[in-house]
Design a protein around this motif. Structure first.
Motif, PDB file in Angstrom:
ATOM      1  N   ILE A   1     -20.780   0.945 -15.878  1.00 24.22           N
ATOM      2  CA  ILE A   1     -19.415   1.280 -16.270  1.00 24.22           C
ATOM      3  C   ILE A   1     -18.504   1.127 -15.058  1.00 24.22           C
ATOM      4  N   PHE A   2     -17.355   0.517 -15.265  1.00 26.05           N
ATOM      5  CA  PHE A   2     -16.441   0.265 -14.155  1.00 26.05           C
ATOM      6  C   PHE A   2     -15.011   0.414 -14.653  1.00 26.05           C
ATOM      7  N   LEU A   3     -14.210   1.210 -13.941  1.00 29.28           N
ATOM      8  CA  LEU A   3     -12.827   1.456 -14.331  1.00 29.28           C
ATOM      9  C   LEU A   3     -11.925   1.268 -13.119  1.00 29.28           C
ATOM     10  N   CYS A   4     -10.834   0.547 -13.304  1.00 31.92           N
ATOM     11  CA  CYS A   4      -9.872   0.360 -12.216  1.00 31.92           C
ATOM     12  C   CYS A   4      -8.454   0.486 -12.758  1.00 31.92           C
ATOM     13  N   VAL A   5      -7.582   1.043 -11.927  1.00 28.73           N
ATOM     14  CA  VAL A   5      -6.180   1.248 -12.282  1.00 28.73           C
ATOM     15  C   VAL A   5      -5.318   0.576 -11.224  1.00 28.73           C
ATOM     16  N   TRP A   6      -4.412  -0.290 -11.661  1.00 30.46           N
ATOM     17  CA  TRP A   6      -3.512  -1.020 -10.770  1.00 30.46           C
ATOM     18  C   TRP A   6      -2.081  -0.620 -11.090  1.00 30.46           C
ATOM     19  N   VAL A   7      -1.255  -0.471 -10.056  1.00 29.48           N
ATOM     20  CA  VAL A   7       0.149  -0.139 -10.264  1.00 29.48           C
ATOM     21  C   VAL A   7       1.012  -1.131  -9.507  1.00 29.48           C
ATOM     22  N   ARG A   8       2.206  -1.340 -10.023  1.00 24.36           N
ATOM     23  CA  ARG A   8       3.157  -2.180  -9.322  1.00 24.36           C
ATOM     24  C   ARG A   8       3.385  -1.592  -7.940  1.00 24.36           C
ATOM     25  N   SER A   9       3.444  -2.428  -6.929  1.00 24.18           N
ATOM     26  CA  SER A   9       3.423  -1.936  -5.551  1.00 24.18           C
ATOM     27  C   SER A   9       4.591  -1.020  -5.229  1.00 24.18           C
ATOM     28  N   ASP A  10       5.748  -1.222  -5.858  1.00 21.18           N
ATOM     29  CA  ASP A  10       6.873  -0.343  -5.567  1.00 21.18           C
ATOM     30  C   ASP A  10       6.760   0.995  -6.278  1.00 21.18           C
ATOM     31  N   LEU A  11       5.751   1.161  -7.134  1.00 21.61           N
ATOM     32  CA  LEU A  11       5.503   2.451  -7.778  1.00 21.61           C
ATOM     33  C   LEU A  11       4.491   3.292  -7.028  1.00 21.61           C
ATOM     34  N   ASN A  12       3.805   2.694  -6.039  1.00 20.19           N
ATOM     35  CA  ASN A  12       2.666   3.391  -5.442  1.00 20.19           C
ATOM     36  C   ASN A  12       3.056   4.689  -4.762  1.00 20.19           C
ATOM     37  N   ARG A  13       4.272   4.761  -4.216  1.00 19.56           N
ATOM     38  CA  ARG A  13       4.676   5.975  -3.514  1.00 19.56           C
ATOM     39  C   ARG A  13       4.886   7.151  -4.468  1.00 19.56           C
ATOM     40  N   HIS A  14       4.960   6.873  -5.767  1.00 17.23           N
ATOM     41  CA  HIS A  14       5.156   7.932  -6.757  1.00 17.23           C
ATOM     42  C   HIS A  14       3.848   8.362  -7.416  1.00 17.23           C
ATOM     43  N   VAL A  15       2.732   7.765  -6.987  1.00 18.17           N
ATOM     44  CA  VAL A  15       1.424   8.124  -7.541  1.00 18.17           C
ATOM     45  C   VAL A  15       0.757   9.150  -6.626  1.00 18.17           C
TER      46      VAL A  15
ATOM     47  N   GLY B   1     -12.079  12.769  -2.795  1.00 19.39           N
ATOM     48  CA  GLY B   1     -11.284  13.922  -3.175  1.00 19.39           C
ATOM     49  C   GLY B   1      -9.851  13.568  -3.503  1.00 19.39           C
ATOM     50  N   ASN B   2      -8.961  14.572  -3.309  1.00 24.00           N
ATOM     51  CA  ASN B   2      -7.572  14.458  -3.717  1.00 24.00           C
ATOM     52  C   ASN B   2      -6.751  13.657  -2.714  1.00 24.00           C
ATOM     53  N   MET B   3      -5.928  12.735  -3.200  1.00 28.09           N
ATOM     54  CA  MET B   3      -5.089  11.922  -2.331  1.00 28.09           C
ATOM     55  C   MET B   3      -3.777  12.650  -2.101  1.00 28.09           C
ATOM     56  N   SER B   4      -3.695  13.419  -1.028  1.00 32.98           N
ATOM     57  CA  SER B   4      -2.492  14.214  -0.796  1.00 32.98           C
ATOM     58  C   SER B   4      -1.762  13.840   0.471  1.00 32.98           C
ATOM     59  N   GLY B   5      -2.449  13.326   1.483  1.00 35.93           N
ATOM     60  CA  GLY B   5      -1.793  12.983   2.742  1.00 35.93           C
ATOM     61  C   GLY B   5      -2.019  11.533   3.077  1.00 35.93           C
ATOM     62  N   LEU B   6      -1.336  11.043   4.112  1.00 35.19           N
ATOM     63  CA  LEU B   6      -1.455   9.640   4.487  1.00 35.19           C
ATOM     64  C   LEU B   6      -1.559   9.484   5.985  1.00 35.19           C
ATOM     65  N   GLN B   7      -2.231   8.442   6.398  1.00 30.02           N
ATOM     66  CA  GLN B   7      -2.243   8.124   7.819  1.00 30.02           C
ATOM     67  C   GLN B   7      -0.853   7.687   8.255  1.00 30.02           C
ATOM     68  N   ALA B   8      -0.468   8.138   9.429  1.00 33.30           N
ATOM     69  CA  ALA B   8       0.853   7.760   9.925  1.00 33.30           C
ATOM     70  C   ALA B   8       0.956   6.263  10.166  1.00 33.30           C
ATOM     71  N   GLY B   9      -0.172   5.616  10.442  1.00 37.37           N
ATOM     72  CA  GLY B   9      -0.125   4.198  10.760  1.00 37.37           C
ATOM     73  C   GLY B   9      -0.458   3.298   9.603  1.00 37.37           C
ATOM     74  N   ALA B  10      -0.530   3.828   8.394  1.00 36.18           N
ATOM     75  CA  ALA B  10      -0.868   2.998   7.243  1.00 36.18           C
ATOM     76  C   ALA B  10       0.229   1.988   6.984  1.00 36.18           C
ATOM     77  N   PRO B  11      -0.117   0.819   6.400  1.00 40.21           N
ATOM     78  CA  PRO B  11       0.898  -0.189   6.110  1.00 40.21           C
ATOM     79  C   PRO B  11       2.032   0.394   5.288  1.00 40.21           C
ATOM     80  N   GLU B  12       3.254  -0.077   5.526  1.00 41.72           N
ATOM     81  CA  GLU B  12       4.443   0.540   4.944  1.00 41.72           C
ATOM     82  C   GLU B  12       4.399   0.565   3.427  1.00 41.72           C
ATOM     83  N   ASN B  13       3.974  -0.542   2.798  1.00 40.65           N
ATOM     84  CA  ASN B  13       4.018  -0.595   1.353  1.00 40.65           C
ATOM     85  C   ASN B  13       2.892   0.186   0.705  1.00 40.65           C
TER      86      ASN B  13
END
Length: 506
Positions: free
Chosen positions: A240-254, A58-70
């Motif tokens: 069929i296979f699709l993957c999307v990669w982002v620069r790690s410092d952009l991940n917080r804006h996705v 589903g939708n990625m809206s929240g995060l675990q409090a203990g997830a790695p910082e980056n």
């Protein structure tokens, strides 16, 4: 009593077949990602390629409090002012039909993915990552090859050096002396407080470590995420296979990562042909990436079936509705409502030409004359498919069909009429939406399969919010951090600077 794993697999196989034949959707909205999502999966236990990505539903809206910082993403607040600012990012898009072959460990993708300046986003689509036989089409999904492709892509991307030209996010570079700590402005303090609150850190922790904080003015080479990319999302449907990669410092804006699959194969809905679409929001701009493998064949009328595939994919692709938790930005539920759209894959359009004529033009490298017979261009010009979409100029040879491990087309020496394939530009990349400029459109020369990979580099405009605008108070944080008023922050900053100056004398 000992259980036979193969017996369990056989007993579950008919259930998979029944689900596919009755078109019962199962786990269609799940995908792999480097990010941990609250209440949807377990926290990652290691950083190995085996455990690096997790299932997300589903939708990625929240995060675990203990997830790695980056890998954390912020909780968005609904009252952020809408400020019209933009940023140009580089997006690499690649598509490759790998002919049902699993990659070997020595396959080097750096030549395919390399650019003079590494991209900020990589969108990579594959077709036929598994053989399109009855077992793979009707049976349980074989995700072993997908894991291998992800591992090779990660290896290639993480070994890529980041060039200083990509430092758009760090425009206020600090000009301090090497041994001198940079001073922190009031706006930096507000930005820091916002980020720490979003990361679930108490304000007293912020101020206790403020003296060692390096603000946004640091150069890219000093960034702790220098040269790293994160897997935003990946999805497989049969081959069929699709993957999307982002620069790690952009991940917080996705945000708003979602997937949608449409089968257009056997009986019109099985997954040997069809599409995988990934929707995401980057800052305030919505993106949709559509990876397709359309109906094959070079008989007269096959192009009409491909047109139908495109129309059905656009019609049937639907992304799960956002729950609007934490004030997430608007997220489209269909392909055409996105701001920027990329359509890539083995579209399978052939040349509307007799064999002899095509071969003669091919021997003379008269690609422009051949392209006049390209079915996709003919159908698009007539308004029957991809109306309003753009494709760059093609200056490369047809990408299909090559003899194994050679530079020769299958038509050149084939004695069997059934095995002959007229060379064609089957592998294509199209786009739709403003704020996109194609920098190149070319093919790779890997002999791994009977298709040549195709890639393109885009400059894409992304709308971002102003960092200088204040946010209203919101009491919803993991650790119930109380926000401090502007006057109190000025007082705290003043006291802190006085304390630092006093301590520096001793």
């Amino acid at each position: 009593m000992r259980t036979d794993p193969s017996r369990n697999y056989k007993s579950s196989w008919p259930k998979v077949v029944v689900r596919k034949w009755l078109n019962i959707k199962s786990r269609a909205d799940e995908f792999h990602s480097d990010y941990s999502i609250t209440g949807m999966e377990e926290r990652r236990k290691s950083y190995s390629d085996k455990d690096r990505y997790v299932f997300v539903k589903g939708n990625m809206s929240g995060l675990q409090a203990g997830a790695p910082e980056n890998l954390k993403r912020p909780r968005f607040e609904p009252d952020v002012p809408a400020v019209s600012e933009s940023q140009n990012l580089r997006m690499f898009v690649g598509t490759w039909n790998v002919g049902g072959k699993a990659p070997h460990g020595d396959l080097n993708l750096k030549n395919w993915l390399s650019t003079s300046t590494p991209a900020d986003i990589y969108v990579l689509g594959f077709q036929e990552i598994v053989p399109l036989n009855a077992g793979n089409v009707l049976g349980a999904e074989d995700n072993g090859p997908a894991a291998k492709w992800l591992s090779l892509i990660r290896k290639a991307l993480c070994s890529t050096k980041i060039d200083t030209e990509l430092s758009q996010n760090y425009t206020n570079t600090t000009n301090s002396e090497p041994n001198q700590k940079p001073r922190i402005s009031f706006s930096d303090l507000l930005s820091l407080e916002d980020e720490m609150e979003e990361e679930g850190v108490e304000l007293d922790e912020v101020f206790s470590s403020l003296a060692d904080f390096i603000p946004y003015g640091l150069s890219r080479n000093d960034s702790p995420t220098h040269g790293r990319y994160c897997l935003a999302a990946s999805k497989q449907m049969v081959g069929i296979f699709l993957c999307v990669w982002v620069r790690s410092d952009l991940n917080r804006h996705v945000t708003n990562l979602k997937v949608s699959c449409v089968g257009r194969g056997i009986m019109g809905y099985l997954g040997n042909k069809g599409s995988i679409s990934i929707s995401m929001t980057l800052h305030q701009t919505t993106f949709c990436f559509v990876c397709t493998h359309l109906t094959s064949g070079e008989k007269e009328g096959d192009e009409v079936r491909r047109n139908s595939d495109v129309m059905e994919i656009i019609k049937k692709t639907r992304f799960p509705h956002s729950h609007r938790l934490s004030g997430l930005p608007y997220s489209p539920d269909n392909i055409l409502d996105h701001d920027r759209i990329i359509w890539l894959g083995d579209l399978n359009y052939r040349l509307a030409s007799a064999f002899g004529d095509t071969y003669q033009l091919l021997r003379k490298n008269d690609f422009q004359a051949l392209l006049e017979k390209d079915q996709l261009r003919i159908e698009q010009k007539a308004g029957r498919v991809f109306k309003g979409w753009e494709e760059g100029r093609i200056h490369f040879a047809p990408t299909y069909k090559y003899l194994p491990n050679s530079d020769r087309y299958a038509v050149e020496i084939s004695k069997s009429r059934e095995k002959r394939r007229t060379p064609a530009w089957c592998d294509r990349i199209l786009w739709r939406g403003e704020g996109m400029k194609q920098l190149w459109y070319m093919r790779g020369e890997s002999k791994f399969s009977d298709h040549r990979p195709v890639n393109s580099l885009f400059s894409v405009q992304v709308n971002v919010g102003s960092k200088n605008k204040f946010r209203k108070s919101t009491p919803t944080t993991v650790n119930s951090c109380a926000r401090v008023g502007a006057e109190e922050q000025i007082l705290i900053l003043s006291r802190l600077e006085t304390s630092l100056q006093t301590s520096s004398r001793f």
